[in-house]
Design an enzyme around this catalytic site. Structure first.
Site, mmCIF file in Angstrom:
data_model
loop_
_atom_site.group_PDB
_atom_site.id
_atom_site.type_symbol
_atom_site.label_atom_id
_atom_site.label_comp_id
_atom_site.label_asym_id
_atom_site.label_seq_id
_atom_site.Cartn_x
_atom_site.Cartn_y
_atom_site.Cartn_z
ATOM 1 N N SER A 288 0.818 -1.222 0.000
ATOM 2 C CA SER A 288 0.000 0.000 0.000
ATOM 3 C C SER A 288 0.843 1.260 0.000
ATOM 4 C CB SER A 288 -0.939 -0.002 1.209
ATOM 5 O OG SER A 288 -1.786 -1.114 1.187
ATOM 6 N N HIS A 339 0.188 4.678 4.488
ATOM 7 C CA HIS A 339 -0.359 5.265 3.264
ATOM 8 C C HIS A 339 0.134 6.694 3.066
ATOM 9 C CE1 HIS A 339 -4.047 2.329 3.348
ATOM 10 N NE2 HIS A 339 -2.886 1.724 3.167
#
Length: 507
Positions: A288, A339
């Site tokens: 991610s 993220h």
């Protein structure tokens, strides 16, 4: 209409396309109306040029009203908050019954404003010279204009437009993807390896194969900044990240080229892992951070080419980023720190490597220096301080590793500041007592086991160890109470049952 005005029509269009980088949006079938766009020009995001002999003012009014309606549709399609249109009429004469203010005052409709401008007769050159968009051009027309002159300037305009489109298309097609497929293959292979060695959701398996685990990273396993990029926790996690990598990776690799893409993907994955390490203590893995790094690289592309970015993928990219971050903050179990770290890292790394054929050493060095300073500050704040300021779960994990390796003194030195100045929990007190027992510091161990039980009454291991210490101290009745409690909390442990029955039989 005189050929002079045909020529002027295309000369104005050519000036806008060639020198002001306007893009042709639409050209009417009879080629007497053209719409052009350049979002970077605040005075006129859209320009409409109409070649027509104006007769009555009412037609002009209706035409301007219709232009504002069409402009409002364009504004919405471009996702702009406000839109300014410059509307140029090229005519032999002004309207017969024209109001003096008709072609001077802007016409507005909702969030779209249309500014009319009339080029007619000998005043055409004067009007163009007095406008900021056109004053640099050469507007003196030849005394005699032939059809060939009109065709020549028209062909020049269309050639410039095609060249502009080709140049823009090249921004998205720097090369054929290869490493996107390579990284997809690696993460699929690693998922299969995890499943064959205990399962991709098993914490011990994840740690063994390189997941982000703060205690081991603090102990020096910094290679774990890279390895989590290729590990995934569960099939759904793998499928979602593989799909995202396919679309985003392809786009970034085409724009930046293979080598730059590899650098962006890996380094943004590292910055994502680093952010996760600094701000969360959870065991984590996944691509991610690297995928959000691709988002960051696309945002950097938007900085270099804002008009192209917002006209094509920009609104969708920004929308997806905001949606993902919103989900990350609202749903449990999502590593939003990773993220955000990947997103920022991808933007910064893209600034360092830049786009092909867009090398600007000063700017790239500035990005590099800024990135190193930011990482240095974050790392110093995160791990450059004493253990009392660390996350308690991280401290406990490091202590557990030291104890499992027989480093009792190191574990004690690590845990004491947390107990005295930090926010210890039951595990902290328990690990400290264990290290003290191994060093024969039984009085201190007894005190810390009592503290562990006060924090968590159901901590059966603490009750058992405390019972053993109390026996050595001759406090057998008190030891019986804790041995009984340990046995009641966990009847599956044979050692608990044995100690309880022995004490019960001796009293």
């Amino acid at each position: 209409m005189d050929l002079r005005y045909h020529y002027l029509f295309w000369k104005v269009a050519h000036h806008l396309v060639e020198y002001k980088e306007y893009r042709i949006l639409n050209l009417s079938q009879d080629q007497d109306e053209i719409w052009l766009e350049n979002s970077r020009v605040k005075e006129a995001n859209i320009i409409r040029i109409v070649r027509r002999d104006l007769d009555w003012g009412n037609w002009v009014k209706r035409d301007l009203e219709m232009t504002t309606v069409n402009g409002e549709k364009i504004r919405k399609s471009l996702g702009k908050r406000q839109l300014t249109i410059k509307n140029l009429y090229i005519s032999t004469y002004p309207p017969v019954d024209g109001d003096p203010d008709l072609l001077r005052d802007p016409v507005e409709h909702r969030k779209t404003k249309v500014q009319p401008m009339l080029l007619h007769g000998e005043r055409s050159v004067e009007m163009l010279k007095g406008d900021p968009l056109f004053y640099e051009g050469e507007w003196e027309l030849p005394p005699e204009i032939l059809e060939a002159n009109v065709d020549w300037i028209k062909n020049m305009t269309m050639t410039s437009s095609k060249r502009q489109v080709h140049k823009e298309r090249q921004l998205f097609e720097r090369g054929k993807p290869f490493f996107t497929y390579f990284f997809i293959a690696v993460q699929v292979i690693m998922f299969l390896i995890l499943e064959l060695n205990g399962g991709s959701k098993d914490p011990e398996t994840l740690i063994e194969f390189g997941a982000k685990y703060n205690p081991l990273m603090i102990e020096g396993e910094w290679w774990r900044l890279v390895t989590p990029i290729f590990l995934h926790i569960g099939l759904l996690h793998l499928l979602m990240n593989t799909l995202a990598l396919y679309y985003l990776g392809m786009a970034v690799e085409k724009m930046f080229g293979r080598t730059r893409f590899v650098v962006i993907y890996l380094l943004s994955g590292v910055t994502g892992t680093l952010a996760s390490f600094l701000f969360t203590s959870n065991l984590s893995a996944g691509a991610s951070g690297a995928i959000f790094g691709c988002f960051g690289a696309l945002l950097y592309f938007g900085v270099l080419h804002p008009s192209t970015f917002f006209r094509t993928m920009g609104p969708n990219i920004i929308g997806v980023i905001l949606l993902n971050l919103a989900l990350g903050f609202s749903l449990p179990g999502i590593d939003n720190a990773g993220h955000l770290g990947g997103l920022i890292g991808g933007f910064l790394v893209a600034g360092i490597v830049s786009l092909p054929h867009n090398v600007r050493p000063l700017r790239q060095v500035s990005f590099l220096v800024g990135s190193l300073l930011l990482i240095g500050i974050l790392v110093w704040q995160g791990i450059g301080t004493d253990s009392a300021t660390w996350d308690v779960d991280t401290v406990n994990g490091v202590a557990q590793e030291k104890i499992s390796n027989g480093n009792w003194e190191e574990a004690e030195k690590l845990l004491i500041p947390v107990v005295e100045e930090g926010s210890p929990n039951a595990q902290t007190f328990f690990y400290l007592s264990y290290a003290e027992i191994k060093q024969n510091k039984l009085a201190a161990a007894e005190k810390h086991l009592v503290a562990a039980i006060e924090e968590d009454e159901s901590f059966h291991e603490a009750h058992y160890n405390l019972a053993l210490i109390l026996i050595d101290s001759g406090k057998k009745e008190e030891a019986l109470l804790h041995a009984k409690k340990a046995y009641e909390l966990n009847r599956q442990d044979g050692n608990y049952e044995k100690l309880y029955k022995e004490l019960q039989g001796n009293l």
